[in-house]
Design an enzyme around this catalytic site. Structure first.
Site, PDB file in Angstrom:
ATOM      1  N   ASP A   1       0.851  -1.179   0.000  1.00  0.00           N
ATOM      2  CA  ASP A   1       0.000   0.000   0.000  1.00  0.00           C
ATOM      3  C   ASP A   1       0.898   1.243   0.000  1.00  0.00           C
ATOM      4  O   ASP A   1       2.106   1.146   0.235  1.00  0.00           O
ATOM      5  CB  ASP A   1      -0.903  -0.034   1.232  1.00  0.00           C
ATOM      6  CG  ASP A   1      -1.828   1.159   1.300  1.00  0.00           C
ATOM      7  OD1 ASP A   1      -2.340   1.563   0.250  1.00  0.00           O
ATOM      8  OD2 ASP A   1      -2.028   1.683   2.413  1.00  0.00           O
TER       9      ASP A   1
ATOM     10  N   PHE B   1     -17.783   6.924   5.423  1.00  0.00           N
ATOM     11  CA  PHE B   1     -16.886   6.682   4.290  1.00  0.00           C
ATOM     12  C   PHE B   1     -16.786   5.191   4.001  1.00  0.00           C
ATOM     13  O   PHE B   1     -16.800   4.357   4.912  1.00  0.00           O
ATOM     14  CB  PHE B   1     -15.492   7.231   4.603  1.00  0.00           C
ATOM     15  CG  PHE B   1     -14.469   6.924   3.549  1.00  0.00           C
ATOM     16  CD1 PHE B   1     -14.311   7.745   2.447  1.00  0.00           C
ATOM     17  CD2 PHE B   1     -13.662   5.793   3.655  1.00  0.00           C
ATOM     18  CE1 PHE B   1     -13.367   7.467   1.480  1.00  0.00           C
ATOM     19  CE2 PHE B   1     -12.719   5.497   2.688  1.00  0.00           C
ATOM     20  CZ  PHE B   1     -12.574   6.343   1.594  1.00  0.00           C
TER      21      PHE B   1
ATOM     22  N   LYS C   1     -17.107  15.407   1.618  1.00  0.00           N
ATOM     23  CA  LYS C   1     -15.687  15.447   1.282  1.00  0.00           C
ATOM     24  C   LYS C   1     -15.313  14.099   0.664  1.00  0.00           C
ATOM     25  O   LYS C   1     -15.867  13.053   1.006  1.00  0.00           O
ATOM     26  CB  LYS C   1     -14.824  15.696   2.516  1.00  0.00           C
ATOM     27  CG  LYS C   1     -14.825  14.554   3.516  1.00  0.00           C
ATOM     28  CD  LYS C   1     -13.814  14.771   4.625  1.00  0.00           C
ATOM     29  CE  LYS C   1     -13.782  13.552   5.562  1.00  0.00           C
ATOM     30  NZ  LYS C   1     -12.765  13.692   6.620  1.00  0.00           N
TER      31      LYS C   1
ATOM     32  N   GLY D   1      -5.261   3.594  -3.458  1.00  0.00           N
ATOM     33  CA  GLY D   1      -6.504   4.225  -3.878  1.00  0.00           C
ATOM     34  C   GLY D   1      -6.345   5.680  -4.236  1.00  0.00           C
ATOM     35  O   GLY D   1      -7.329   6.349  -4.566  1.00  0.00           O
TER      36      GLY D   1
END
Length: 750
Positions: free
Chosen positions: A113, A182, A205, A317
């Site tokens: 990641d 989220f 957001k 991501g």
């Protein structure tokens, strides 16, 4: 319990076959002389069972116990390593499973990641863009509403009134009504609040790709330019939007949210649908840019992994521009690396995305293959430089590749994509959902040759790829402990991966490989004289060794030295392993458990077993070995063979040991001393529970002969002579190589 269950059947099998033999022999005696054919069949069957009992020791069942002990005890060395201790979190490394220690030395692909793994996940504000106007730095006090650390920098038409309105809005008090949490699929989060005046607002957001499609188009362009520029600079960006909700609409939204939360079936899908309906027709406020710095020694760690022959893939991501900048900073991509992009931007140039994707895949595949062939053709030419390729792909393009229709002419996307990935030195996958990360890992796992994969991450969105890979490593970061709890190993920082693989992984694999080969070697040395003995006893199933020796050979006489070796051996110093990553390539591809090393150990065991038996047999050709003219019997013959066997296999392990500790000395010389003590003790006492005292005074009487002493020493030396000669030749070759390298270095310096 599993270890115990694997070991106990060794004794049970012997008892089981013994009962069968006695039953068949009883039946054999009860038959009359007229049943000769049946008697022959039964005799053959009993002989087969007897040989099964006699030769079942060639299968090293006790190896399972030793291997499990080595894995369990060896895992503590990772937890005890002080280099893995991090003072910031006051924690060190943690081992959640001990079954994968040797896999750390066989890793081919590393999937990592970005945020929190390569970076510190510590966000430092850089600038923001509000209504298309850029605010960089931090502001001073304005009408007593805000106190910050630095001056405000104005750009374009950002006037004082707009600044004051923005700062006053930050000081308003809101009543929180609902939170739209989220998730990695939506890539955004929203809250519904109520102002003191009674107005109901929604603030959202999220990533630019998740917010821009849900706001009015005429508000995007100015903010989008700032977002793209910040991403190129390596900053993480976040877009903010809002919308006003009428009271009637809020009642409907409130009712839908409550119904979705109370649903007993398909709750997640229903909530996702409600969230999607609410977060529409918003007004764009602006975007923020924060800096997430690289972790300490992250670039050096990736360089070391590349030098060790590992391929590193970054699965994140984040935006492509931000992730690309981070990859350059951590040296995943070099300045001379040619980047091949498979992103939404590159395939939207054509009306049919699949056609454009097919063209790019074929173009990139040809480029990589032609370059590799050219490099191979000019391999011995110094002026030829190998062109390195790096691949960048985003989540939407990956979905198009993996989920292409079967009736399409381009249904071979996946195979072509894999060919390109194999030719690239590094791969960056951006805008990835957690399930897509797992798909990437699974795709590589299923490649030809079944490469060993390792995934490392710090957050809950990395759990899927950590669980999918062969080895999962969690970072004890700032996003909780989900990744650390679901991983096989957890470390505080990404830099610790270097020593974990290059040092611990290397040593664990070498130790376990040597343990497995040594067990087969010593058991073949053990059983081969017993096999040869059958040719001289008329295949009567007469054992060469005493029953006590048969039982205690693998349990007491030869078990502790190899266990200590497999825990403590360092054939190469740990500092040398971490400083020279190329040493990792020498054991890659399961190099120590291939056919060549197996044949070496087999031939060595066959040679030594033959020396044990025929050397003793040749000595017994003399009329007498004792000074009083007594002739030794078969139990003395077997005891001499067994004594030479125990000393030879133990000294062989001593010759292989490069890193001596007091534990190695204690178990090696202690095992030999224990064997001598046990032999005197076993044969020096009349045991009342034994029907036959066949070993009484045999060992003591055997050692009373000088000829026997000389024979044992001579046979041990002959057995170990090939190994000693090989060690001497290796040392001479190593010294010659060092001298040659030193002379070349001196000549170059002159």
């Amino acid at each position: 319990m599993c270890v115990k269950a694997k070991y106990v059947p060794k004794v049970d099998d012997a008892i089981y076959w013994a009962v069968w033999i006695n039953c068949v022999r009883f039946l054999f005696r009860s038959l009359g002389p007229e049943n000769l054919l049946l008697k022959g069949v039964l005799k053959m069957f009993t002989d087969f069972l007897s040989f099964m009992v006699l030769f079942n020791f060639i299968i090293p069942v006790s190896m399972y116990v030793t291997v499990e002990m080595q894995k369990f005890l060896g895992s503590f060395f990772i937890s005890w390593d002080k280099d893995f201790y991090d003072e910031e979190i006051n924690e060190g490394a943690l081992v959640n499973t001990s079954d994968l220690n040797e896999e750390l030395g066989q890793v081919d692909y590393v999937f990592t990641d970005k945020t929190g793994t390569l970076t510190e996940n510590s966000m430092e504000f850089v600038e923001c863009c509000i209504d298309g106007h850029r605010y960089k730095g931090v502001t001073q006090e304005a009408d007593g509403l805000s106190q910050t650390d630095g001056p405000l920098t104005y750009f374009d038409k950002a006037d004082k009134n707009r600044e004051e309105l923005f700062l006053r809005a930050l000081k308003l008090t809101y009543e929180l009504l609902h939170t739209l949490n989220f998730d990695p699929v939506r890539r955004r989060m929203s809250v519904i609040v109520k102002t003191q005046a009674g107005d109901i607002l929604l603030f959202c957001k999220g990533a630019d790709s998740a917010v821009f499609p849900r706001v009015q188009n005429h508000e995007i362009e100015l903010t989008k330019a700032h977002v793209e520029r910040n991403a190129v600079d390596g900053y993480r960006t976040l877009c903010v939007a809002f919308k006003e909700i009428a009271p009637d609409d809020y009642e409907r939204i409130d009712r839908q949210l409550i119904e979705a939360k109370m649903a007993l079936q398909d709750r997640e899908e229903k909530m996702e649908k409600v969230f999607d309906d609410i977060e529409t027709n918003m007004n764009l406020i602006g975007a923020t840019a924060v800096e997430d710095k690289l972790q300490d020694q992250a670039a050096e760690t990736i360089e070391a992994l590349h030098a060790a022959g590992l391929k590193v893939w970054v699965l994140t991501g984040d935006k492509m521009e931000t992730a690309k900048s981070t990859c350059y900073a951590c040296r995943l991509f070099q300045t001379n690396t040619e980047l091949l992009e498979l992103t939404t931007k590159t395939i939207e140039e054509c009306e049919r995305k699949e056609d454009r994707l097919h063209e790019l895949l074929i173009e990139y595949c040809k480029k990589c293959i032609i370059d590799s062939k050219t490099t191979l053709f000019f391999f011995f030419r110094a002026w030829t430089e190998h062109q390195e390729y790096g691949l960048i792909i985003d989540g939407s393009t990956l979905s198009l590749i993996l989920n292409s229709s079967q009736d399409s002419s381009s249904n071979n996307y996946k195979s072509v994509f894999l060919q390109i990935c194999m030719k690239c030195t590094a791969v960056l996958c951006c805008r990835m959902a957690p399930l897509q990360k797992a798909q990437i890992v699974r795709m590589v796992k299923n490649l030809k040759g079944s490469p060993i994969t390792l995934s490392i991450g710090d957050g809950a969105n990395d759990v899927s790829m950590i669980l999918e890979s062969h080895v999962g490593i969690g970072i004890k970061g700032k996003e909780g402990r989900q990744a650390a709890r679901n991983s096989d190993y957890s470390v505080p920082k990404f830099k610790h991966l270097k020593k974990l693989l290059l040092a611990h992984g290397h040593l664990y694999y070498v130790r376990i490989a040597h343990l497995v080969q040594y067990f087969f070697y010593k058991n073949l040395c053990f059983i081969l004289p017993q096999f040869l003995y059958q040719f001289f006893c008329g295949f009567s199933q007469q054992p060469l060794y005493d029953a006590a020796y048969l039982t205690m050979y693998n349990i007491c006489f030869t078990s502790l030295p190899i266990l200590a070796y497999s825990l403590l051996e360092q054939h190469i110093n740990i500092d040398a392993l971490t400083s020279d990553p190329r040493l990792y390539m020498k054991i890659s591809g399961n190099a120590m458990l291939q056919l060549g090393p197996f044949l070496y150990w087999t031939f060595l065991a066959a040679f030594e077993g033959t020396v044990f038996f025929f050397g003793t047999y040749f000595i017994f050709q003399t009329s007498s070995l004792e000074e009083n003219a007594k002739v030794y019997g078969n139990w003395t013959f077997g005891t001499i063979v067994f004594t030479v066997l125990v000393f030879t296999v133990t000294l062989k392990l001593a010759l292989d040991t490069r890193f001596w500790t007091w534990i190695n000395h204690f178990v090696i010389w202690g095992s030999l001393a224990f064997y001598v003590f046990f032999s005197f003790f076993w044969g020096g006492i009349v045991w009342p529970f034994l029907k036959q005292q066949r070993m009484y005074f045999v060992f003591a009487q055997m050692l009373s002969s000088v000829s026997t002493w000389l024979a044992i020493i001579l046979l041990i030396f002959i057995s170990l002579f090939p190994e000693i000669l090989l060690i001497v030749l290796k040392n001479v070759r190593r010294r010659t190589y060092k001298l040659t390298k030193l002379h070349r270095h001196a000549a170059d310096s002159i």
